[in-house]
Design an enzyme around this catalytic site. Sequence first.
Site, mmCIF file in Angstrom:
data_model
loop_
_atom_site.group_PDB
_atom_site.id
_atom_site.type_symbol
_atom_site.label_atom_id
_atom_site.label_comp_id
_atom_site.label_asym_id
_atom_site.label_seq_id
_atom_site.Cartn_x
_atom_site.Cartn_y
_atom_site.Cartn_z
ATOM 1 N N GLY A 12 0.833 -1.206 0.000
ATOM 2 C CA GLY A 12 0.000 0.000 0.000
ATOM 3 C C GLY A 12 0.862 1.247 0.000
ATOM 4 O O GLY A 12 0.509 2.272 0.581
ATOM 5 N N ASP A 16 -2.671 6.637 1.292
ATOM 6 C CA ASP A 16 -2.756 7.795 2.166
ATOM 7 C C ASP A 16 -1.981 7.597 3.476
ATOM 8 O O ASP A 16 -1.258 8.475 3.937
ATOM 9 C CB ASP A 16 -4.253 8.029 2.446
ATOM 10 N N ARG A 46 -0.272 -1.162 -6.378
ATOM 11 C CA ARG A 46 -0.767 -1.489 -7.713
ATOM 12 C C ARG A 46 -0.133 -0.654 -8.823
ATOM 13 O O ARG A 46 0.146 -1.147 -9.887
ATOM 14 C CB ARG A 46 -2.274 -1.262 -7.744
ATOM 15 N N ASP A 177 -2.549 -0.381 17.072
ATOM 16 C CA ASP A 177 -3.573 0.510 17.592
ATOM 17 C C ASP A 177 -2.791 1.783 17.844
ATOM 18 O O ASP A 177 -2.055 1.875 18.824
ATOM 19 C CB ASP A 177 -4.165 -0.035 18.891
ATOM 20 N N HIS A 178 -2.887 2.747 16.926
ATOM 21 C CA HIS A 178 -1.921 3.846 16.994
ATOM 22 C C HIS A 178 -2.067 4.682 18.265
ATOM 23 O O HIS A 178 -1.152 5.390 18.636
ATOM 24 C CB HIS A 178 -1.942 4.708 15.725
ATOM 25 N N HIS A 240 -9.451 1.854 20.297
ATOM 26 C CA HIS A 240 -8.704 2.895 21.020
ATOM 27 C C HIS A 240 -9.251 3.190 22.415
ATOM 28 O O HIS A 240 -8.496 3.248 23.382
ATOM 29 C CB HIS A 240 -8.707 4.202 20.215
HETATM 30 P P1 NAD Z 1 -5.499 3.961 0.377
HETATM 31 O O1 NAD Z 1 -6.727 3.571 -0.360
HETATM 32 O O2 NAD Z 1 -5.057 5.372 0.357
HETATM 33 O O3 NAD Z 1 -4.285 3.084 -0.134
HETATM 34 C C1 NAD Z 1 -4.418 1.764 -0.517
HETATM 35 C C2 NAD Z 1 -3.107 1.208 -1.067
HETATM 36 O O4 NAD Z 1 -3.323 -0.164 -1.397
HETATM 37 C C3 NAD Z 1 -2.602 1.871 -2.330
HETATM 38 O O5 NAD Z 1 -1.198 1.934 -2.253
HETATM 39 C C4 NAD Z 1 -3.017 0.890 -3.448
HETATM 40 O O6 NAD Z 1 -2.179 0.904 -4.564
HETATM 41 C C5 NAD Z 1 -2.899 -0.413 -2.734
HETATM 42 N N1 NAD Z 1 -3.755 -1.463 -3.318
HETATM 43 C C6 NAD Z 1 -5.097 -1.501 -3.290
HETATM 44 N N2 NAD Z 1 -5.525 -2.615 -3.947
HETATM 45 C C7 NAD Z 1 -4.440 -3.283 -4.347
HETATM 46 C C8 NAD Z 1 -4.209 -4.525 -5.068
HETATM 47 N N3 NAD Z 1 -5.212 -5.275 -5.486
HETATM 48 N N4 NAD Z 1 -2.935 -4.899 -5.297
HETATM 49 C C9 NAD Z 1 -1.922 -4.140 -4.885
HETATM 50 N N5 NAD Z 1 -2.058 -2.973 -4.211
HETATM 51 C C10 NAD Z 1 -3.304 -2.549 -3.944
HETATM 52 O O7 NAD Z 1 -5.698 3.432 1.874
HETATM 53 P P2 NAD Z 1 -5.054 4.010 3.248
HETATM 54 O O8 NAD Z 1 -5.886 5.139 3.726
HETATM 55 O O9 NAD Z 1 -3.605 4.230 3.055
HETATM 56 O O10 NAD Z 1 -5.317 2.812 4.271
HETATM 57 C C11 NAD Z 1 -4.576 1.613 4.252
HETATM 58 C C12 NAD Z 1 -4.875 0.827 5.525
HETATM 59 O O11 NAD Z 1 -4.512 1.576 6.657
HETATM 60 C C13 NAD Z 1 -6.332 0.467 5.706
HETATM 61 O O12 NAD Z 1 -6.428 -0.765 6.353
HETATM 62 C C14 NAD Z 1 -6.832 1.545 6.638
HETATM 63 O O13 NAD Z 1 -7.951 1.136 7.386
HETATM 64 C C15 NAD Z 1 -5.623 1.713 7.526
HETATM 65 N N6 NAD Z 1 -5.569 3.004 8.201
HETATM 66 C C16 NAD Z 1 -5.475 4.172 7.487
HETATM 67 C C17 NAD Z 1 -5.390 5.372 8.153
HETATM 68 C C18 NAD Z 1 -5.237 6.677 7.399
HETATM 69 O O14 NAD Z 1 -5.073 7.685 8.046
HETATM 70 N N7 NAD Z 1 -5.262 6.689 6.076
HETATM 71 C C19 NAD Z 1 -5.425 5.402 9.552
HETATM 72 C C20 NAD Z 1 -5.517 4.207 10.257
HETATM 73 C C21 NAD Z 1 -5.578 3.017 9.560
#
Ligand code: NAD
Length: 491
Positions: A12, A16, A46, A177-178, A240
């Site tokens: 990922g 974000d 991806r 769990d941040h 949390h």
């Molecule tokens: P996002 O949608 O911004 O990013 C998803 C990532 O996954 C991208 O890099 C994408 O390319 C990749 N991806 C998706 N499908 C794919 C596939 N089939 N093959 C390969 N790569 C693939 O999501 P995010 O906000 O970064 O969140 C990611 C995780 O972190 C989630 O579990 C979310 O619940 C958790 N999380 C996010 C935050 C936050 O602030 N964004 C906070 C706490 C937890």
Amino acid sequence: IVQPKTSIILFGATGDLAKRKLYPSIYSLFLSGKLSDNFVVIGAARRPWSDAELRENVKKAIEETHLSNERIDEFCQHFFYLPFDVTNTESYLKLKHKLEELEAKFEIPGNRIYYMAMAPQFFGTIAIQLKKEGVTQSEGWNRLVIEKPFGHDLPSAQKLNNEIREAFSEDQIYRIDHYLGKEMVQNIEVIRFANAIFEPLWNNRHISNIQITSSEVLGVEDRGGYYETSGALRDMVQNHLLQMVLLLSMDPPIRLATNEVRSEKIKVLRAIRPISTDEASDYFIRGQYAAGEISGSEVPGYRQEKNVKEDSTTETFVAGKLLIDNHRWAGVPFYVRTGKRMAVKSTKIVVQFKDLPLNVYTQKSEDMTIHPNLLVIHIQPDEGITLILNGKKVGLLGETIPVDLEFKNNSIDGVNTPEAYERLIYDCMLGDATNFAHWDEVNLSWALIDPISKAWAESNEEIEQYVSGTMGPKSSEQLLSNDGFKWWALK
Ligand code: NAD
């Protein structure tokens, strides 16, 4: 400083979370000397990026969060990109070769962190494939870091856990769990266990109730789609807020070792009184934000947000009462509340001490009673503690006023306070799982929360609305006033 030689594989890498939290945190670790030259980060996602594109993005992410970009090019030389399709075997074989090649070059003894920062539906697949294609068969240690959400109820959490356990043992799994990485959350233990004056009072003889608030001013922003499947109970309380309850209520561990702390947390979690679906409304209430005003500008209600159903019953606010049936806590309610579009952004804990058996003073407050002693633990945005005592009111005999003894962290070492993620990533590199959730904690917390979600899913009652920019619906106040308490509104 220990500098574990490590490869971090970031699933990922274009997302974000990676951009906002993970890259900046790894950079901070680098600057503070916690990474040796022997580290690499492989970004997998991806998009068909190149190493150069990843590095550009890492740089940009750091420029947005850090004041300087000292040694940034040197830092970026450790980043590599791998276009990745989680369902394709080929991807895992490529990853394996890439790791072997880079570990040889950077002299890393096969220590690998697999960081899941992707949509949760992929966590299980990735873990299973990593094992199946032999990626996890390295010379060194292999650890899996899992982001939230860990399931959306007990059955789905169990399913996910079974999947990841096929490939990783419990002690290789680091469930993020941040909140547990935050300085002041970790400080709860210090306040309790490093001070002689609190622990003797830390029980139902001296404490009347404990209040935990985590309020946000923001609404769902562009995460409406995700939030509709989650809601505040699953998004905040199950993980949390419950973790904070556990840190506040557990018995002192015999040592600050992972297993000792975890076993105390699990013990107290088992003592939390289960709430059945029938009695859910006596213990938990929910609300949803309606339109209102925040810092002078109009904001829409939750049901008007993008990707939210017009008649959505998803809760954006929860308040609840937990009772712990053990010797220490019997009769002391732990109140929790969290919500979006509230009046302030703040996470804090208020410990309210019992009144004196006899009050010889009066205070010119509404009810002529003396102000209770409060210990306030500020988690964010400020970090610190305030102890509220009573002092003599100048010039008046027999009258008291509350005085604050305050300690604020940020005035002392604010800029140096590490990000939660920075700490957690380093802990994982060191193999310290104390500040991560064990499966037993996740399991028991879903078991506690599920009957409440069920009650709400089955309910025909309209969800109570609260005006944006307030502290939540009326029933939240009522929850406490029924017990003779009130939420303390503190700076
Ligand atoms: P996002 O949608 O911004 O990013 C998803 C990532 O996954 C991208 O890099 C994408 O390319 C990749 N991806 C998706 N499908 C794919 C596939 N089939 N093959 C390969 N790569 C693939 O999501 P995010 O906000 O970064 O969140 C990611 C995780 O972190 C989630 O579990 C979310 O619940 C958790 N999380 C996010 C935050 C936050 O602030 N964004 C906070 C706490 C937890």
